[in-house]
Design a protein around this motif. Structure first.
Motif, PDB file in Angstrom:
ATOM      1  N   GLU A  46      -6.737  35.115 -35.492  1.00 41.28           N
ATOM      2  CA  GLU A  46      -6.945  33.707 -35.835  1.00 41.28           C
ATOM      3  C   GLU A  46      -7.333  32.916 -34.596  1.00 41.28           C
ATOM      4  N   PHE A  47      -8.342  32.093 -34.743  1.00 40.63           N
ATOM      5  CA  PHE A  47      -8.758  31.192 -33.658  1.00 40.63           C
ATOM      6  C   PHE A  47      -7.695  30.124 -33.450  1.00 40.63           C
ATOM      7  N   VAL A  48      -7.349  29.894 -32.177  1.00 41.37           N
ATOM      8  CA  VAL A  48      -6.375  28.854 -31.837  1.00 41.37           C
ATOM      9  C   VAL A  48      -7.082  27.658 -31.208  1.00 41.37           C
ATOM     10  N   GLY A  49      -7.934  27.928 -30.227  1.00 37.30           N
ATOM     11  CA  GLY A  49      -8.652  26.849 -29.560  1.00 37.30           C
ATOM     12  C   GLY A  49      -9.559  27.383 -28.476  1.00 37.30           C
ATOM     13  N   SER A  62      -4.278  24.030 -37.454  1.00 37.30           N
ATOM     14  CA  SER A  62      -2.867  24.407 -37.488  1.00 37.30           C
ATOM     15  C   SER A  62      -2.126  24.087 -36.190  1.00 37.30           C
ATOM     16  N   VAL A  63      -2.865  23.896 -35.108  1.00 40.39           N
ATOM     17  CA  VAL A  63      -2.209  23.630 -33.819  1.00 40.39           C
ATOM     18  C   VAL A  63      -2.586  22.276 -33.236  1.00 40.39           C
ATOM     19  N   LYS A  64      -3.502  21.585 -33.878  1.00 36.97           N
ATOM     20  CA  LYS A  64      -3.970  20.303 -33.358  1.00 36.97           C
ATOM     21  C   LYS A  64      -2.810  19.331 -33.219  1.00 36.97           C
ATOM     22  N   GLY A  65      -2.723  18.666 -32.068  1.00 40.60           N
ATOM     23  CA  GLY A  65      -1.640  17.731 -31.800  1.00 40.60           C
ATOM     24  C   GLY A  65      -0.406  18.368 -31.201  1.00 40.60           C
ATOM     25  N   SER A  84       6.269  21.843 -29.689  1.00 38.74           N
ATOM     26  CA  SER A  84       6.737  21.747 -31.082  1.00 38.74           C
ATOM     27  C   SER A  84       6.485  23.048 -31.833  1.00 38.74           C
ATOM     28  N   LEU A  85       6.888  24.132 -31.234  1.00 33.89           N
ATOM     29  CA  LEU A  85       6.596  25.443 -31.809  1.00 33.89           C
ATOM     30  C   LEU A  85       7.341  25.658 -33.122  1.00 33.89           C
ATOM     31  N   LYS A  86       6.679  26.396 -34.020  1.00 40.77           N
ATOM     32  CA  LYS A  86       7.205  26.692 -35.342  1.00 40.77           C
ATOM     33  C   LYS A  86       7.287  28.208 -35.507  1.00 40.77           C
ATOM     34  N   PRO A  87       8.121  28.689 -36.404  1.00 40.80           N
ATOM     35  CA  PRO A  87       8.183  30.146 -36.633  1.00 40.80           C
ATOM     36  C   PRO A  87       6.822  30.745 -36.983  1.00 40.80           C
TER      37      PRO A  87
END
Length: 116
Positions: A46-49, A62-65, A84-87
């Motif tokens: 998956e592309f992150v940035g 999904s990771v913006k902000g 603000s990491l999520k599982p």
């Protein structure tokens, strides 16, 4: 030949932060677009940035902000500050370089685990 080495992964609790770094070899680092991707267990890459040679930045929705990409051309490094990491951010994170075309040089990856 360009080589990429990631570092900075680890285990963090939900809501925490991690900073990943990618060190690149080669004398023309500043001319590459550099990207971050991730691969969760059982899922595709998956592309992150990414950050271009002109420091234009793009993020996945999904990771913006929450995530911030930066580069230091003097040090041949690109970083990914993850807040603000999520599982669901749990994955192997890979650094990639677009050398004269689409992403064609990849690091070995660094594991990020976010506990709930």
């Amino acid at each position: 030949q360009v080589q990429l080495v990631e570092s900075g992964g680890g285990l963090v609790q939900t809501g925490g932060s991690l900073r990943l770094s990618c060190a690149a070899s080669g004398r023309t680092f500043s001319s590459y677009t550099m990207g971050w991707f991730r691969q969760a267990p059982g899922k595709g890459r998956e592309f992150v940035g990414e950050i271009t040679q002109n420091s234009r930045i793009k993020y996945a929705d999904s990771v913006k902000g929450r995530f911030i990409i930066s580069r230091d051309n003097a040090e041949n490094t690109v970083s990914l500050q993850m807040n603000s990491l999520k599982p669901e951010d749990t994955a192997i994170y890979l650094c990639a370089a677009a050398v004269g075309g689409p992403y064609n040089v990849w690091g070995q990856g660094t594991q990020v685990i976010v506990s709930s």
